[in-house]
Scaffold this active site. Sequence first.
Site, mmCIF file in Angstrom:
data_model
loop_
_atom_site.group_PDB
_atom_site.id
_atom_site.type_symbol
_atom_site.label_atom_id
_atom_site.label_comp_id
_atom_site.label_asym_id
_atom_site.label_seq_id
_atom_site.Cartn_x
_atom_site.Cartn_y
_atom_site.Cartn_z
ATOM 1 N N HIS A 165 3.817 10.815 6.191
ATOM 2 C CA HIS A 165 3.191 10.668 7.500
ATOM 3 C C HIS A 165 4.180 10.039 8.464
ATOM 4 C CE1 HIS A 165 -1.168 10.605 5.714
ATOM 5 N NE2 HIS A 165 -0.632 11.815 5.755
ATOM 6 N N HIS A 211 0.810 -1.213 0.000
ATOM 7 C CA HIS A 211 0.000 0.000 0.000
ATOM 8 C C HIS A 211 0.846 1.268 0.000
ATOM 9 C CE1 HIS A 211 -3.401 -2.575 0.696
ATOM 10 N NE2 HIS A 211 -2.929 -2.990 1.849
ATOM 11 N N THR A 238 -5.750 6.767 8.098
ATOM 12 C CA THR A 238 -6.283 6.897 6.734
ATOM 13 C C THR A 238 -6.247 5.573 5.980
ATOM 14 O OG1 THR A 238 -4.142 7.555 5.818
ATOM 15 C CG2 THR A 238 -5.580 9.309 6.652
ATOM 16 N N THR A 239 -6.035 4.488 6.709
ATOM 17 C CA THR A 239 -6.101 3.136 6.150
ATOM 18 C C THR A 239 -6.933 2.283 7.106
ATOM 19 O OG1 THR A 239 -4.042 2.522 7.268
ATOM 20 C CG2 THR A 239 -3.859 3.292 4.986
ATOM 21 N N HIS A 282 5.847 6.943 6.281
ATOM 22 C CA HIS A 282 5.477 6.397 4.975
ATOM 23 C C HIS A 282 4.935 7.511 4.103
ATOM 24 C CE1 HIS A 282 1.734 6.177 7.386
ATOM 25 N NE2 HIS A 282 1.155 6.532 6.243
ATOM 26 N N HIS A 309 2.364 9.081 0.748
ATOM 27 C CA HIS A 309 1.152 9.010 -0.068
ATOM 28 C C HIS A 309 1.322 9.948 -1.251
ATOM 29 C CE1 HIS A 309 -1.278 6.816 2.935
ATOM 30 N NE2 HIS A 309 -0.545 7.486 3.814
#
Length: 320
Positions: A128, A79, A211-212, A109, A111
Amino acid sequence: MFAILVLFVVSFADVTLQAEWTYSQQSAWPGVCNAGLGQSPINIMTQEAIVDKHHAHIRGPLIFRGYNDVPLYGSNNGHTVKWSGVADGPAPVLAGGPLRGNYTFLQFHFHWLSEHAIDGMKYPLEVHMVHIKTGLTLDEALARADGLAVIGVFFLMHRGYGSDRALEEIIPMMPYIVNSSQNNTEPRRIDITRLLSNEPQSYYTYHGSLTTPMCQEVVTWIVMDKPIYISPDQYALFTKVDVGGDYNYRSLQPRNNRVVYRSIASCASIMAPTLPGTLISLFSCLSTSLAAGVNKGVGAFLNIKRKIFGTPAKNCVKAK
């Protein structure tokens, strides 16, 4: 021992959820992702954010301890690409600002495009930095409203001198984790302060969610409003990462009357994305606003104009 346990549990959670959700089918996400009223990310409207001049919510400066030299290894969980602390390594600690107590760093991580938006505009990339309230296990943290703290930092694309500095320590590790089937990289000492805004005390903060999946509403968000730079070549590497599709950002979520605070240092103009980043972001804003029905201001043409051509310093709504 605590750090070892937490890192093991977090890694295990990534593996168990890896094949159970995709960014292309967000309406099918499990947990409270589609039922919660305090979900993230959101569109942050600068004119509606409240400056807490009496320090009732933001009680002092953010404090960063031990971020300069941290042993981290890179991985791809299907992801995103992320960098996590090694089991026996020193763990940075975050405190101050809107936080009550200390928070221990777990991982950072990325995005692409950004998940949060400012006045309806997105950026090419957002990092993040995930922290857990010190002394809690992961299960305990996920059951508390203040269990996690996440710093978000935006990236602008730029070709000028120094535009590759923020990511230059991790970019050499990227080829080894482009595919989710690849092994973790060897640990490398990273200066995480490079990923912080040049003005780390200038930020927005609100209470939201992961957000996951499972989208637990246990996060104190600290979204820095002064972005840092990434070169076009560096950004191109992220677009080649295997995350099950072309992007890995969640659609914007309704704010639902939550209060967004801003630090006093944030009362200034916001740096605009570059023109290519703006065009990409425009497409993203239009598509996500149609899909998610987000709060007012997302993709508004007046905001787009301000982002492209600039804007004077913004007036701050101050807490009484």
